[in-house]
Design a protein around this motif. Structure first.
Motif, PDB file in Angstrom:
ATOM      1  N   SER A  33      27.900 -23.167  18.059  1.00 25.01           N
ATOM      2  CA  SER A  33      26.728 -22.296  17.908  1.00 25.01           C
ATOM      3  C   SER A  33      25.870 -22.819  16.769  1.00 25.01           C
ATOM      4  O   SER A  33      26.266 -22.756  15.607  1.00 25.01           O
ATOM      5  N   ASP A  42      21.115 -15.689  23.725  1.00 23.58           N
ATOM      6  CA  ASP A  42      22.571 -15.625  23.824  1.00 23.58           C
ATOM      7  C   ASP A  42      23.008 -15.372  25.255  1.00 23.58           C
ATOM      8  O   ASP A  42      24.007 -15.932  25.728  1.00 23.58           O
ATOM      9  N   ASN A  52      32.133 -14.314  14.121  1.00 23.03           N
ATOM     10  CA  ASN A  52      30.922 -15.111  14.221  1.00 23.03           C
ATOM     11  C   ASN A  52      30.050 -14.949  12.985  1.00 23.03           C
ATOM     12  O   ASN A  52      29.431 -15.899  12.508  1.00 23.03           O
ATOM     13  N   GLN A  53      30.011 -13.730  12.468  1.00 21.72           N
ATOM     14  CA  GLN A  53      29.227 -13.486  11.263  1.00 21.72           C
ATOM     15  C   GLN A  53      29.900 -14.132  10.048  1.00 21.72           C
ATOM     16  O   GLN A  53      29.240 -14.741   9.204  1.00 21.72           O
ATOM     17  N   TYR A  67      31.933 -16.718   9.953  1.00 19.59           N
ATOM     18  CA  TYR A  67      31.943 -18.181  10.003  1.00 19.59           C
ATOM     19  C   TYR A  67      30.587 -18.757  10.423  1.00 19.59           C
ATOM     20  O   TYR A  67      30.515 -19.899  10.866  1.00 19.59           O
ATOM     21  N   ARG A  68      29.547 -17.976  10.256  1.00 18.36           N
ATOM     22  CA  ARG A  68      28.225 -18.390  10.722  1.00 18.36           C
ATOM     23  C   ARG A  68      27.809 -19.735  10.124  1.00 18.36           C
ATOM     24  O   ARG A  68      27.352 -20.635  10.833  1.00 18.36           O
ATOM     25  N   GLN A  69      27.995 -19.895   8.829  1.00 21.72           N
ATOM     26  CA  GLN A  69      27.571 -21.125   8.173  1.00 21.72           C
ATOM     27  C   GLN A  69      28.422 -22.317   8.623  1.00 21.72           C
ATOM     28  O   GLN A  69      27.908 -23.419   8.846  1.00 21.72           O
ATOM     29  N   GLN A  99      27.294 -23.410  12.023  1.00 25.64           N
ATOM     30  CA  GLN A  99      26.035 -24.137  11.961  1.00 25.64           C
ATOM     31  C   GLN A  99      26.218 -25.534  11.371  1.00 25.64           C
ATOM     32  O   GLN A  99      25.558 -26.490  11.794  1.00 25.64           O
TER      33      GLN A  99
END
Length: 708
Positions: free
Chosen positions: A15, A37, A210-211, A213-215, A218
């Motif tokens: 993602s 999404d 997901n929030q 591990y968002r960085q 990316q």
């Protein structure tokens, strides 16, 4: 990496959701926000279904790539460096399908074998405990069982843990001496063209995750994996899990102690991306993994074999000529070249159902610890030092000194280094020797070595056979170290040195090895070679020596007279050696034979000869290997016959009272080797034996040199 007999559907989802492009990577320009999404999820579902419907034929990758290209939001579909299909979306997100997970149909009767996270061994206020973590990232039936490996490590004194390979498992990986990563693996390229090895974890994807591990998602340090998890053959669930890169593990706390081992039971883990990362990890002594996609049953077999050798057990088939202690990383690479039981493949090879070969690589990272580093203390040899009544124990022991025992009795340690321990001579002459190194959480607070059978050697002396006294220039002879008294200790080494002269042992002035027999080549000119033989124990100390002085002559003859000879017709009983004389051809007057004369012990007048061989050859021929018969009494030498003539006074051939007499009634002479020399000369080796009916023998050998 596939589970034992079970195909797993694994899809990696990255993602990104950010603009830009891959520069020189062949990627198009991405447009942030161009894919919703819902559109991404719909395309991923269609591609996943195509993969599931593709079966297990040779065209699975083609079918998946075709499905990828059919999605309107996919701008590029291609195979990555692991030969797995990858789809890039318009907004920079990507989807990776692990086709390797469908290489083998699930066998019947397989059950779940999930390793439970447990600890074995408890730290006991040690300066630095030995820590091993076995990461379990496979799910469902047929997963590798790491519990037996954990038990082996705990028995040797490790604080061994089987840990679920979750996304947060890195927090348990600080200060490791051993890491075993057992999981799916894939190498993929980032948007900037960098390659990373990703391990799948057991942490399911959630909105909260997901929030969280968002960085990392990316930054492409994490991916999302869709895995088909089987509960039995034909029954499975499809779930989504996070995958993590090696860089992510280090970022979240993974670290190693000096001399640590990192082993991977994961596909593609020893391809360039994994090896390059290992080079960046301080303190590793070794890194292992697969260069492709192995069949899981053979991968597990290889893993068991690796631990068996690293821990010095040597019970896992196949048997091989392994050293007495745990192997080092370089030795492990060599041991893995043995054939698998019942297979033409080596232990470091696996051929999957696509007929693709994968290799298990053993790698020493740049800046690795010394090559003699072993996973546990390793006793390789012992050497008794009679001069000071001590025993040197050699191997690899680490720097932290612990107790040394023989049959449970603690020995007095005089010195300790990482490779050698010196102890006072034990009272017992034989028994089980153990070394314990401080810094490991076992019941006694030590890391245990392998058990080693100690045997105090018996006294002995050495000699050289034959005890060569004379030879000719540039002549090759075999010399063997043999015990004159007692028995040469097992595992001794032999150091041969030409201390004077220009002769050579196995082509060198000095040579050391375990073979007691060497090839000695004498000096090319007349003179003397002095050869010294030292017998070395396993610590390298000299435990016996022998020196041999060899005269280099143009020709030599040696013989022994024994038995009841008439003293008026034969020299006294004893052994005689001569380094003078020569050999030459002459044709008899009848021209029915060519005679080869071999003379030694020549008198001052050059007309008296102490020892003479007369050998009958075919007219016009030259000497060749063969056997001749002693000529009958009163007959002349002819083709196929020979005569031995000796002077009664061997000490002075010019003695007017010395008589030359033909010796014996029967006998044989054998020429075993004929060698051309320089300047047209020819050398030949011979042996002979003659006997007298009334009693008495003469046996001898020599080298003749025919000068044209």
């Amino acid at each position: 990496m596939r589970l034992l007999g079970f195909p797993l559907l694994v899809i990696f989802l990255l993602s990104l959701g950010c603009g830009g492009h891959g520069g020189g990577t062949g990627l198009p320009a991405f447009v942030e926000g161009s894919v919703t999404d819902a559109e991404f999820d719909a395309a991923a579902a269609a591609i996943s279904q195509a993969f599931q419907d593709a079966g297990s034929g040779e065209d699975v990758s083609d079918s998946v790539l075709e499905a990828m290209r059919a999605q309107p939001k996919v701008v590029l579909a291609r195979l990555n460096s692991s030969s797995q299909p990858v789809a890039w979306f318009q907004d920079g997100r990507k989807l990776i399908v692990l086709v390797d997970s469908l290489l083998q149909a699930p066998p019947g009767g397989s059950g779940a074998a999930r390793s439970v996270a447990t600890d074995k061994g408890a730290t006991r206020n040690l300066v630095a405990g030995k820590k091993a973590v076995l990461l379990s990232g496979f799910l469902g039936a047929g997963t590798p069982d790491l519990a037996s490996l954990q038990t082996q490590l705990a028995d040797k004194g490790f604080e061994a843990q089987v840990v679920d390979f979750t996304a947060e498992a890195a927090s348990s990986l600080a200060g490791l001496d051993l890491l075993m990563a057992s999981s799916h693996g894939v190498v993929d390229e980032t948007r900037t063209g960098e390659q990373h090895l990703y391990y799948s974890t057991t942490t399911e994807v959630t909105p909260q995750g997901n929030q969280l591990y968002r960085q990392q998602l990316q930054d492409e340090k994490m991916v999302k994996c869709v895995i088909r998890v089987f509960s039995s053959p034909g029954e499975y669930e499809t779930k989504t899990f996070y995958g993590v890169s090696q860089a992510y593990l280090r970022e979240r706390g993974m670290s190693f102690r000096p001399g640590a081992f990192w082993l991977s039971n994961a596909c593609h883990s020893a391809e360039p991306a994994g090896l390059a990362f290992a080079d960046t990890v301080p303190d590793l002594t070794g890194y292992t993994g697969w260069s492709g996609s192995p069949l899981n049953i053979t991968a597990n077999e290889t893993t068991a074999f690796v631990f068996d050798r690293l821990l010095g057990v040597f019970t896992a088939a196949p048997t091989d000529p392994a050293p007495p202690g745990p192997v080092t990383i370089p030795e492990l690479a060599d041991r893995l070249t043995v054939k698998r039981p019942g297979s033409d493949l080596r232990m470091n090879q696996s051929r999957n159902t696509k007929n693709l070969l994968a290799d298990y690589l053993v790698y020493r990272p740049s800046g690795a610890a010394p090559a003699n580093q072993t996973l546990i203390p390793s006793i390789r040899s012992t050497a008794f030092n009679s001069a000071d009544d001590t025993v040197t124990i050699s191997g690899y022991f680490g720097s932290e000194q612990g107790p040394v025992t023989l049959n449970g009795t603690i020995l007095n340690v005089l010195s300790w280094t990482e490779t050698d321990i010196v102890v006072d001579k034990p009272a017992a002459k034989t028994g089980t020797l153990l070394v314990r190194s401080i810094g490991a959480p076992s019941a006694s607070g030590f890391l245990f070595s392998n058990s080693f059978l100690y045997q105090e050697p018996e006294p002995f002396t050495i000699t050289i056979s034959p005890e060569l006294a004379i030879t000719t220039p540039d002549t090759i002879r075999s010399l063997t170290a043999v015990a004159a008294t007692g028995k040469i200790p097992a595992n001794s080494r032999f150091r041969w040195t030409v201390t004077s002269g220009t002769g050579r042992i196995n082509g060198a002035a000095t040579v050391t090895g375990t073979n007691p027999t060497v090839e000695y080549r004498s000096a090319p000119q007349v003179g003397t070679d002095v050869i010294k033989l030292d017998v070395l124990n396993q610590a390298g100390s000299v435990i016996s020596s022998k020196t041999l002085s060899v005269a280099i002559s143009q020709q030599f003859m040696a013989f022994t007279v024994a038995g009841g000879w008439d003293p008026s017709k034969a020299p006294p009983n004893g052994s005689y050696q001569y380094g003078d004389g020569g050999s030459s051809y002459a044709d008899d007057v009848s021209e029915t034979a060519r005679i080869l004369f071999v003379s030694s012990n020549i008198g001052a007048t050059d007309q008296t000869i102490g020892a003479l061989l007369t050998i009958g050859l075919t007219p016009g021929s030259t000497v060749k290997p063969g056997t001749w018969t002693k000529v009958a009494t009163g007959q002349q030498v002819s083709v196929g016959l020979f005569q031995l003539t000796l002077a009664t006074d061997q000490s002075d051939p010019d003695d007017v009272d010395s008589k030359q007499n033909a010796m014996g009634d029967t006998g044989t002479l054998t020429i075993s080797k004929v060698s051309p020399l320089s300047n047209g000369r020819t050398a030949f080796n011979y042996t002979f034996s003659v006997s007298r009916t009334a009693g008495g023998t003469v046996t001898g050998s020599g080298t003749g040199i025919i000068i044209p």
